[in-house]
Write a protein that holds these residues in place. Structure first.
Motif, short mmCIF file in Angstrom:
data_model
loop_
_atom_site.label_atom_id
_atom_site.label_comp_id
_atom_site.label_asym_id
_atom_site.label_seq_id
_atom_site.Cartn_x
_atom_site.Cartn_y
_atom_site.Cartn_z
N ARG A 113 36.95 78.43 43.58
CA ARG A 113 37.07 79.89 43.65
C ARG A 113 35.76 80.57 43.24
NH1 ARG A 113 42.06 78.04 41.89
NH2 ARG A 113 43.82 78.74 43.16
N THR A 115 34.56 83.40 44.02
CA THR A 115 34.65 84.83 43.73
C THR A 115 34.86 85.10 42.25
OG1 THR A 115 36.99 84.67 44.33
CG2 THR A 115 35.50 85.56 46.00
N ARG A 116 35.48 84.16 41.56
CA ARG A 116 35.72 84.33 40.13
C ARG A 116 34.40 84.51 39.38
NH1 ARG A 116 39.67 80.13 37.62
NH2 ARG A 116 41.02 81.38 38.96
N TYR A 397 39.35 86.80 51.48
CA TYR A 397 39.58 85.77 50.47
C TYR A 397 38.90 84.48 50.91
CZ TYR A 397 43.18 83.11 53.05
OH TYR A 397 43.85 82.35 53.97
N TYR A 399 38.39 80.10 49.64
CA TYR A 399 38.55 79.00 48.68
C TYR A 399 37.88 77.76 49.24
CZ TYR A 399 42.48 77.16 51.50
OH TYR A 399 43.27 76.66 52.50
N GLU A 409 33.58 75.96 53.20
CA GLU A 409 34.66 76.78 52.64
C GLU A 409 35.70 77.14 53.70
OE1 GLU A 409 31.72 79.27 54.60
OE2 GLU A 409 31.39 78.02 52.85
N MET A 427 44.62 83.33 45.40
CA MET A 427 43.25 82.81 45.29
C MET A 427 42.52 83.34 44.06
SD MET A 427 43.09 80.63 47.53
CE MET A 427 44.23 80.19 48.84
N GLU A 428 42.77 84.59 43.72
CA GLU A 428 42.09 85.15 42.55
C GLU A 428 42.88 84.90 41.26
OE1 GLU A 428 39.18 85.95 43.00
OE2 GLU A 428 39.26 86.09 45.19
#
Length: 506
Positions: A113, A115-116, A397, A399, A409, A427-428
């Motif tokens: 992930r 984006t985290r 999104y 992952y 990805e 996902m988040e």
């Protein structure tokens, strides 16, 4: 190439191995006791307020050394481990980057992930420009991937749920008409269907028990997703019963996705049944629009069936359709993938998910030793993004998985107004998930404690049927911590008081 790893910190052995695999692929990282082509020696010491890390790589007569230092965070907690892991991985990464002359698109990142990490920079008070710069400096991300993350963060604005009682519902149907060559999910071929009714009986038992638990706790379960497997491999009557049970016990839903999946499992009767329920979004997934590839990977339908099924769904009033495609399928080159995307563009769905093939150890492709050119895969994924943008979509999104072709990805794209909230929540990891059915993994998000409690359901279908009560107890144990948190927040219904709006529907 096989590289033997030696480290004084065994807890970070796997993290170092992940970096090795970025450059050399699965199976490249081994122990000193195994046969190897090179040795990677890690050294670690605490020098006052600094951690000092170094790696030495010896491959035949050639040796290379890399050292780094970073501010120590010796509190013995999670932050210490996180910061030390990043420093160790970055040092190892820089050595292997220098040795190989390669620059992986995702830099030193091995997590699923990315984006985290972007959100972490924003939570530190950085601006978007500063966050992008930090991702480049800390993890060596390419500008292409930073732009992709930036697009997702922008799309997610206003969709991230922070409510303590937010809890999505996932219901898994682990049956397919055939098993795809790349599949590693906990699903089986439906065969003569003898397991379906016993499975549904167990699943309904879990639905009822978890609905009671959600009601008692005041969980907001307005977002639901029926996945698999292939949910539409059930008969029309069976799927109708399932959706009715979900609505009675958990609904009404503001968002309900059903993976209609393979076009050979759909007909007018089943689609009309879905329309009679409050299904807001369906997926009709071709994976490829090349018939020779469909046969090769074990899917029992044609590209024309996908087109016909899609058009029928449109005629019956479905106005939110997602389609999945997979880059790097066996035997496919760039031109074949481009043909698939051209067909998708002509159909013009509301959302498009571009997967990069992941060759898991439990799949037939892994057994066959399948590999794909990294540059070809990267070009296909780039074309997927270009096609999505041409359809007026943007990434919302993302992952990543281990063993993905070219270490790339999976990305979900959607037009404005058609983002799937479940996908974002999942996902988040900003909302808890009650995951029901074989192989489902429930997640209890404890925001105040900054941790996630997981309660996995057994994947084997027969064992799930026999042990469904145990699966319920696993969730009850995990979510009992959430109940305490909700009570502290004043969100749990008290004795003699009416339920909250999130639970009065049950």
């Amino acid at each position: 190439m096989k590289i033997a790893i030696e480290t004084p910190l065994p807890a970070f052995q796997n993290d170092i191995a992940d970096v090795v695999r970025l450059f050399y692929g699965e199976g490249a990282a081994v122990t000193m006791q195994e046969e190897h082509d090179a040795e990677l020696i890690h050294s670690h010491r605490l020098d006052g307020a600094l951690w000092r890390e170094s790696f030495a790589l010896t491959a035949g007569p050639k040796s290379l050394f890399m050292g780094m230092s970073g501010e120590a965070v010796p509190d013995g907690g999670l932050e210490e481990k996180r910061q030390l892991k990043r420093l160790i991985k970055r040092c190892c990464y820089q050595l292997l980057k220098r040795y190989t002359g390669r620059h992986p698109a995702w830099g030193s990142l091995t997590g699923i992930r990315p984006t985290r990490l972007y959100y972490q920079q924003l939570e530190r008070g950085l601006s978007r420009d500063e966050a992008r710069q930090a991702l480049s400096e800390l993890f060596d991300l390419s500008q292409e991937k930073i732009s992709l993350l930036d697009e997702i963060i922008e799309a997610q604005e206003g969709f991230i749920r922070r409510e303590t009682n937010a809890c999505d519902l996932y219901v898994g149907i682990p049956f397919c008409t055939t098993r795809c060559a790349y599949c590693s999910f906990s699903s089986g071929e439906i065969g003569d269907g003898h397991l379906v009714e016993p499975y549904l009986t167990a699943l309904f038992r879990e639905i009822d028990a978890c609905a009671d638990m959600a009601k008692d706790m005041g969980l907001d379960t307005r977002v639901a997703y029926v996945g698999g497997g292939t949910p539409s491999s059930l008969s029309t009557a069976q799927l109708d019963r399932l959706l009715s049970r979900m609505e009675v016990r958990f609904g009404p839903f503001v968002e309900l996705t059903v993976e209609a999946g393979r076009p050979d499992t759909l007909d007018a009767e089943k689609l009309r049944m879905l329309r009679d329920h409050p299904v807001t979004r369906i997926s009709i997934n071709p994976q490829t629009m090349n018939d020779e590839t469909l046969a090769r990977i074990g899917r029992a339908h044609t590209a024309q069936q996908t087109v016909d099924c899609y058009n029928l769904a449109r005629q019956l009033g479905f106005d939110d359709i997602n389609m999945d495609v997979i880059a790097a399928l066996p035997g496919e080159d760039y031109a074949m993938f481009a043909r698939t995307l051209k067909a998708i563009r002509a159909l013009s769905p509301e959302s498009l998910t571009v997967h990069t093939l992941a060759i898991k150890r439990s799949s037939r492709l892994h057994e066959q030793g399948y590999r794909q050119s990294e540059q070809d895969v990267a070009d296909m994924v780039a074309l997927g993004r270009e096609t999505a943008h041409a359809l007026g979509m943007r990434a919302y999104y993302l992952y990543r998985q281990k063993y993905m072709a070219a270490n790339l990805e999976n990305v979900g794209y959607a037009r404005e107004g058609f983002l799937c909230r479940y996908n974002i929540d999942n996902m988040e990891e900003t909302a808890s998930v009650l995951a029901l059915g074989a192989g489902g993994i429930s997640k209890c998000v404890m925001r105040q404690e900054e941790k996630i409690l997981r309660a996995p359901n057994i994947a084997n279908i027969e064992q799930y049927i026999e042990r469904v009560d145990e699966m319920v107890e696993r969730k009850r144990e995990a979510f009992s911590h959430k109940a305490v948190q909700l009570e502290r927040s004043g969100l749990t219904p008290k004795e003699g008081e009416p339920c909250s709006s999130a639970t009065s529907r049950n």
